[in-house]
Design a protein around this motif. Sequence first.
Motif, PDB file in Angstrom:
ATOM      1  N   GLY A 190      -0.795  19.044  -7.497  1.00 18.99           N
ATOM      2  CA  GLY A 190      -1.713  18.253  -8.304  1.00 18.99           C
ATOM      3  C   GLY A 190      -2.442  17.356  -7.322  1.00 18.99           C
ATOM      4  N   LYS A 191      -3.080  16.313  -7.779  1.00 18.00           N
ATOM      5  CA  LYS A 191      -3.780  15.400  -6.878  1.00 18.00           C
ATOM      6  C   LYS A 191      -2.756  14.638  -6.031  1.00 18.00           C
ATOM      7  N   GLY A 192      -2.571  15.057  -4.808  1.00 16.84           N
ATOM      8  CA  GLY A 192      -1.630  14.395  -3.924  1.00 16.84           C
ATOM      9  C   GLY A 192      -0.174  14.659  -4.263  1.00 16.84           C
ATOM     10  N   CYS A 193       0.093  15.527  -5.213  1.00 16.71           N
ATOM     11  CA  CYS A 193       1.451  15.795  -5.682  1.00 16.71           C
ATOM     12  C   CYS A 193       1.854  17.218  -5.348  1.00 16.71           C
ATOM     13  N   LEU A 194       3.040  17.370  -4.816  1.00 19.38           N
ATOM     14  CA  LEU A 194       3.648  18.679  -4.588  1.00 19.38           C
ATOM     15  C   LEU A 194       4.858  18.756  -5.510  1.00 19.38           C
ATOM     16  N   LEU A 211       8.927  21.407   7.138  1.00 16.86           N
ATOM     17  CA  LEU A 211       7.490  21.231   6.987  1.00 16.86           C
ATOM     18  C   LEU A 211       7.174  19.848   6.413  1.00 16.86           C
ATOM     19  N   ILE A 212       7.968  19.388   5.469  1.00 10.52           N
ATOM     20  CA  ILE A 212       7.776  18.040   4.918  1.00 10.52           C
ATOM     21  C   ILE A 212       7.989  17.001   6.022  1.00 10.52           C
ATOM     22  N   GLY A 213       8.983  17.223   6.857  1.00  6.51           N
ATOM     23  CA  GLY A 213       9.196  16.329   7.998  1.00  6.51           C
ATOM     24  C   GLY A 213       7.991  16.318   8.921  1.00  6.51           C
ATOM     25  N   GLU A 214       7.445  17.498   9.196  1.00  5.40           N
ATOM     26  CA  GLU A 214       6.257  17.571  10.057  1.00  5.40           C
ATOM     27  C   GLU A 214       5.067  16.882   9.394  1.00  5.40           C
ATOM     28  N   LEU A 215       4.905  17.060   8.084  1.00  2.00           N
ATOM     29  CA  LEU A 215       3.824  16.394   7.354  1.00  2.00           C
ATOM     30  C   LEU A 215       3.945  14.876   7.499  1.00  2.00           C
ATOM     31  N   ALA A 216       5.160  14.376   7.453  1.00  2.00           N
ATOM     32  CA  ALA A 216       5.376  12.926   7.562  1.00  2.00           C
ATOM     33  C   ALA A 216       4.904  12.362   8.898  1.00  2.00           C
ATOM     34  N   THR A 217       4.857  13.193   9.931  1.00  2.00           N
ATOM     35  CA  THR A 217       4.442  12.712  11.262  1.00  2.00           C
ATOM     36  C   THR A 217       2.937  12.603  11.414  1.00  2.00           C
ATOM     37  N   LYS A 218       2.172  13.190  10.529  1.00  2.00           N
ATOM     38  CA  LYS A 218       0.740  13.416  10.736  1.00  2.00           C
ATOM     39  C   LYS A 218      -0.152  12.185  10.629  1.00  2.00           C
ATOM     40  N   ILE A 219       0.302  11.125   9.976  1.00  2.00           N
ATOM     41  CA  ILE A 219      -0.550   9.955   9.776  1.00  2.00           C
ATOM     42  C   ILE A 219       0.227   8.689  10.132  1.00  2.00           C
ATOM     43  N   TYR A 267       4.725  12.888  -3.670  1.00  2.00           N
ATOM     44  CA  TYR A 267       3.359  12.381  -3.730  1.00  2.00           C
ATOM     45  C   TYR A 267       2.993  11.898  -2.328  1.00  2.00           C
ATOM     46  N   HIS A 268       2.024  12.544  -1.724  1.00  2.00           N
ATOM     47  CA  HIS A 268       1.611  12.200  -0.362  1.00  2.00           C
ATOM     48  C   HIS A 268       0.131  11.833  -0.406  1.00  2.00           C
ATOM     49  N   MET A 269      -0.148  10.558  -0.303  1.00  2.00           N
ATOM     50  CA  MET A 269      -1.530  10.103  -0.440  1.00  2.00           C
ATOM     51  C   MET A 269      -2.427  10.621   0.685  1.00  2.00           C
ATOM     52  N   LEU A 289       0.835  -1.194   0.000  1.00  2.00           N
ATOM     53  CA  LEU A 289       0.000   0.000   0.000  1.00  2.00           C
ATOM     54  C   LEU A 289       0.877   1.254   0.000  1.00  2.00           C
ATOM     55  N   PRO A 290       0.836   2.052  -1.081  1.00  2.00           N
ATOM     56  CA  PRO A 290       1.683   3.250  -1.147  1.00  2.00           C
ATOM     57  C   PRO A 290       1.187   4.346  -0.203  1.00  2.00           C
ATOM     58  N   PHE A 291       2.113   5.147   0.281  1.00  2.00           N
ATOM     59  CA  PHE A 291       1.774   6.275   1.139  1.00  2.00           C
ATOM     60  C   PHE A 291       2.441   7.558   0.649  1.00  2.00           C
ATOM     61  N   ILE A 292       3.772   7.548   0.568  1.00  2.00           N
ATOM     62  CA  ILE A 292       4.526   8.707   0.070  1.00  2.00           C
ATOM     63  C   ILE A 292       5.494   8.215  -1.000  1.00  2.00           C
ATOM     64  N   ASN A 293       5.578   8.972  -2.096  1.00  2.00           N
ATOM     65  CA  ASN A 293       6.598   8.720  -3.109  1.00  2.00           C
ATOM     66  C   ASN A 293       7.354  10.014  -3.352  1.00  2.00           C
TER      67      ASN A 293
END
Length: 154
Positions: free
Chosen positions: A112-116, A128-136, A83-85, A68-72
């Motif tokens: 884009g859809k799930g794409c930065l 901020l990307i590091g903080e985003l990674a902690t959220k789920i 890509y952050h699902m 199951l993908p989560f971040i690419n």
Amino acid sequence: MQSKATTPEQYLAELPEDRKQAMLKLRNAIKDNLPKGFEEVISYGMLGFVVPHSIYPAGYHCTPKLPLPFINLASQKNFIALYHMGIYGDKNLLDWFVTEYSKCAKNKIDTGKGCLRFKKLDDIPFELIGELATKISVEDWITMYEYNWKSRTK
């Protein structure tokens, strides 16, 4: 641009020098902050952070043999893509990210859809990307994924 690399280390070694440092820094921001359970792999020719089959045996509904993908994370021709699902599946998380991004970035967010997309490497908000990674967490991602997938198939 999909890489033919079979390991994250090989993927990183093949990067052009002008992208390598930013990609390494992004990878570390994600790896250092992801909750336990996610695994780093090559996924769709990119660096991927996935829920392995050992945790979620069903795999990805499109291709169940894949985890199951989560971040690419990918080095594309004209930008680095993240890509952050989770931000694709949770509007509140997306809204949080957009608000926080505007506080620390010089340029407007390119999504884009799930794409930065990051065209200027100096503008990547690594913290901020590091903080985003902690959220789920893995468990939260599985729940969100199943809810969103099942609601589409009804």
